[in-house]
Design a protein around this motif. Structure first.
Motif, PDB file in Angstrom:
ATOM      1  N   SER A 152      -2.913 -30.418 -39.000  1.00  0.00           N
ATOM      2  CA  SER A 152      -4.350 -30.331 -38.729  1.00  0.00           C
ATOM      3  C   SER A 152      -5.041 -31.664 -38.993  1.00  0.00           C
ATOM      4  O   SER A 152      -5.947 -32.063 -38.249  1.00  0.00           O
ATOM      5  N   ALA A 153      -4.613 -32.365 -40.049  1.00  0.00           N
ATOM      6  CA  ALA A 153      -5.219 -33.668 -40.352  1.00  0.00           C
ATOM      7  C   ALA A 153      -4.948 -34.677 -39.241  1.00  0.00           C
ATOM      8  O   ALA A 153      -5.838 -35.448 -38.844  1.00  0.00           O
ATOM      9  N   TRP A 154      -3.721 -34.683 -38.702  1.00  0.00           N
ATOM     10  CA  TRP A 154      -3.412 -35.592 -37.601  1.00  0.00           C
ATOM     11  C   TRP A 154      -4.191 -35.221 -36.340  1.00  0.00           C
ATOM     12  O   TRP A 154      -4.663 -36.100 -35.602  1.00  0.00           O
ATOM     13  N   ASN A 155      -4.324 -33.927 -36.059  1.00  0.00           N
ATOM     14  CA  ASN A 155      -5.108 -33.504 -34.893  1.00  0.00           C
ATOM     15  C   ASN A 155      -6.555 -33.957 -35.028  1.00  0.00           C
ATOM     16  O   ASN A 155      -7.174 -34.422 -34.050  1.00  0.00           O
ATOM     17  N   LEU A 156      -7.108 -33.820 -36.221  1.00  0.00           N
ATOM     18  CA  LEU A 156      -8.485 -34.257 -36.446  1.00  0.00           C
ATOM     19  C   LEU A 156      -8.611 -35.764 -36.270  1.00  0.00           C
ATOM     20  O   LEU A 156      -9.594 -36.251 -35.689  1.00  0.00           O
ATOM     21  N   SER A 157      -7.626 -36.505 -36.752  1.00  0.00           N
ATOM     22  CA  SER A 157      -7.657 -37.955 -36.601  1.00  0.00           C
ATOM     23  C   SER A 157      -7.582 -38.358 -35.129  1.00  0.00           C
ATOM     24  O   SER A 157      -8.288 -39.287 -34.696  1.00  0.00           O
ATOM     25  N   ASP A 158      -6.759 -37.664 -34.351  1.00  0.00           N
ATOM     26  CA  ASP A 158      -6.654 -37.984 -32.917  1.00  0.00           C
ATOM     27  C   ASP A 158      -7.967 -37.696 -32.198  1.00  0.00           C
ATOM     28  O   ASP A 158      -8.409 -38.480 -31.346  1.00  0.00           O
ATOM     29  N   ALA A 159      -8.599 -36.566 -32.517  1.00  0.00           N
ATOM     30  CA  ALA A 159      -9.870 -36.228 -31.873  1.00  0.00           C
ATOM     31  C   ALA A 159     -10.948 -37.246 -32.224  1.00  0.00           C
ATOM     32  O   ALA A 159     -11.735 -37.667 -31.358  1.00  0.00           O
ATOM     33  N   PHE A 160     -10.999 -37.656 -33.478  1.00  0.00           N
ATOM     34  CA  PHE A 160     -11.988 -38.662 -33.868  1.00  0.00           C
ATOM     35  C   PHE A 160     -11.681 -40.011 -33.234  1.00  0.00           C
ATOM     36  O   PHE A 160     -12.602 -40.751 -32.864  1.00  0.00           O
ATOM     37  N   GLN A 163       1.679 -27.593 -42.121  1.00  0.00           N
ATOM     38  CA  GLN A 163       0.523 -27.027 -41.432  1.00  0.00           C
ATOM     39  C   GLN A 163      -0.725 -27.868 -41.657  1.00  0.00           C
ATOM     40  O   GLN A 163      -1.433 -28.228 -40.702  1.00  0.00           O
ATOM     41  N   LEU A 164      -1.012 -28.171 -42.919  1.00  0.00           N
ATOM     42  CA  LEU A 164      -2.224 -28.920 -43.243  1.00  0.00           C
ATOM     43  C   LEU A 164      -2.161 -30.334 -42.687  1.00  0.00           C
ATOM     44  O   LEU A 164      -3.157 -30.839 -42.140  1.00  0.00           O
ATOM     45  N   ASP A 165      -1.016 -30.971 -42.807  1.00  0.00           N
ATOM     46  CA  ASP A 165      -0.883 -32.339 -42.319  1.00  0.00           C
ATOM     47  C   ASP A 165      -1.021 -32.397 -40.796  1.00  0.00           C
ATOM     48  O   ASP A 165      -1.594 -33.349 -40.251  1.00  0.00           O
TER      49      ASP A 165
END
Length: 453
Positions: free
Chosen positions: A242-250, A238-240
């Motif tokens: 979210s981290a990948w989604n945040l990286s894609d958005a950035f 779950q946490l990982d």
């Protein structure tokens, strides 16, 4: 089974937290249970907590319950579940305060014990719906209804709680030939192991479904903490994610800013500081979640070392290796978030430089215009000054009736110079005193700031 700290105050506070919701036995529960000697596990969908007592005996039971963060119509049966399994007061207290990191244990006089943990992490939802004007869309969206969110902001959270309980059972005395006799042997029964999950991810339910067939579940009887390693692995996913989604958005914002650098004077228009700020805040929240899980794993390992029998068994050694592996997973996510922080810092610095560059271009353009105005003004200033002076009544031009052109200067022409010099001097004197006064005020302020007054 009660302790000094379990006086029921937290449970009573939970029941009275919402006067519009009556405490009830109704609660939707997904129950998985396994028994030794049975090839296939059982699954039950219960709607009441009291129905747990009517289930057949088992050795291992996993209960999936709704998230216990709110007490409403759907969760009005939570107090009944807490009473049924005699939840520690600390678990309910931590739930009420939405703790980020907690791993607790409790033991009773009859040998029963329980351990629990809480999980809280920022959730990141991504909208990848492309459009003709935005084919590479990748934006963070808010999934909380009736809220006004900033750009690239998601106000939802990943929350869950887990309690593992182990209750010893009385051993059965049977003889070798199956009848009671003086030569009866003691057959130890395995402890009853129960894992209760609140707000668990769907992937954990799917994992329990896969465990219904086969005998892998028996590993949890010898080391119940292995259930926690299974849970923590799902929390890592779950946490990982979210981290990948945040990286894609950035990455989308980063690409847009970098591609605009080749267009001087327009690059600053592509900088969205609100989005950069919300993403930076999300990185901070995710780092908090990673650090919390690493601390939870440390507490779990320390607790397991205290309970582990000596010499260590093969299953205990394997479980400690799994805990180390889970630590490595969360450390890898933390490394990714640290890299994302550095990229964020570089883009923010570049954005400020682009804005400063554009502002300097504007200032340079304005200074060029002012320079032209100053040149034109200096060109006409001497002639305009002379024209002004000769346009006064101190100078007369004409023939004065005799037909001969004459030029006369008034005998009061000295008054013009007297008034001009006096007013100019007065203006300079007023400016000088005002400048000295402001300078003294600034000096006193600097002295007071340095002395800490």
């Amino acid at each position: 089974m009660s302790t000094v700290t379990q006086n029921g105050t937290e449970l009573a506070a939970l029941c009275s937290s919402n006067n519009n919701t009556q405490v009830s036995d109704d609660l939707a529960l997904d129950v998985f249970q396994w028994s030794q000697g049975v090839q296939v596990g059982q699954y039950y969908n219960l709607q009441q907590v009291s129905l747990l007592g009517s289930l057949p005996p088992c050795d291992l039971r996993v209960i999936l319950a709704p998230l216990d963060i709110q007490f409403n119509y759907e969760t009005r049966g939570l107090p009944a579940l807490f009473k049924y399994y005699e939840f520690p007061e600390s678990f309910i207290l931590e739930r009420k305060h939405s703790v980020t990191q907690a791993f607790g244990t409790n033991e009773w006089n009859d040998g029963a014990m329980c351990s629990w943990l809480h999980f809280l992490c920022k959730n990141i939802h991504i909208d990848r719906t492309s459009s003709p004007g935005n084919p590479d869309k990748c934006e963070i969206v808010n999934v909380i209804p009736n809220t006004i969110a900033l750009r690239q902001a998601d106000y939802s959270w990943l929350r869950s709680g887990y309690l593992l309980k182990r209750v010893p059972r009385v051993s059965a005395n049977t003889s070798i030939n199956g009848s009671s006799s003086s030569s009866a042997t003691v057959q130890p029964l395995p402890d009853l192991v129960t894992l209760i999950c609140f707000g668990a991810p769907d992937s954990l339910k799917q994992r329990c479904n896969r465990l219904l067939r086969g005998q892998l579940w028996e590993n949890f009887l010898s080391d119940p903490y292995a259930l926690f390693t299974m849970v923590i692995e799902e929390l890592f996913f779950q946490l990982d994610h979210s981290a990948w989604n945040l990286s894609d958005a950035f990455g989308t914002i980063e690409h847009r800013i970098l591609t605009s650098v080749d267009r001087p004077g327009q690059a600053a228009d592509h900088v969205d500081f609100v989005s950069l700020h919300t993403i930076a805040k999300a990185i901070t929240y995710l780092n908090e979640g990673v650090d919390a899980m690493l601390l939870t794993l440390e507490d779990m390992a320390a607790t397991y070392d205290e309970k582990m029998s000596q010499p260590a068994t093969t299953s205990a050694i394997n479980l400690k290796a799994e805990i180390r592996h889970r630590r490595g997973l969360f450390r890898s996510t933390r490394l990714r978030l640290q890299s994302l922080e550095k990229r964020m810092s570089n883009i923010i610095n570049l954005s400020f430089n682009l804005v400063t560059q554009q502002d300097s271009r504007v200032v340079q353009r304005d200074s060029s215009v002012m320079k032209i105005i100053a040149v034109v003004t200096l060109f006409f200033l001497p002639s305009s000054t002379i024209a002004t002076i000769f346009g006064t009544q101190f100078f007369n031009f004409g023939d004065f009736g005799n037909g001969t052109p004459e030029f006369k200067v008034s005998s009061y022409f000295w008054i013009f110079w007297l008034v001009s010099i006096c007013t100019t001097g007065a203006a300079f004197v007023v400016w000088w005193f005002y400048y000295r006064r402001i300078k003294r005020v600034i000096q006193k302020r600097d002295v007071a700031r340095q002395s800490g007054v």
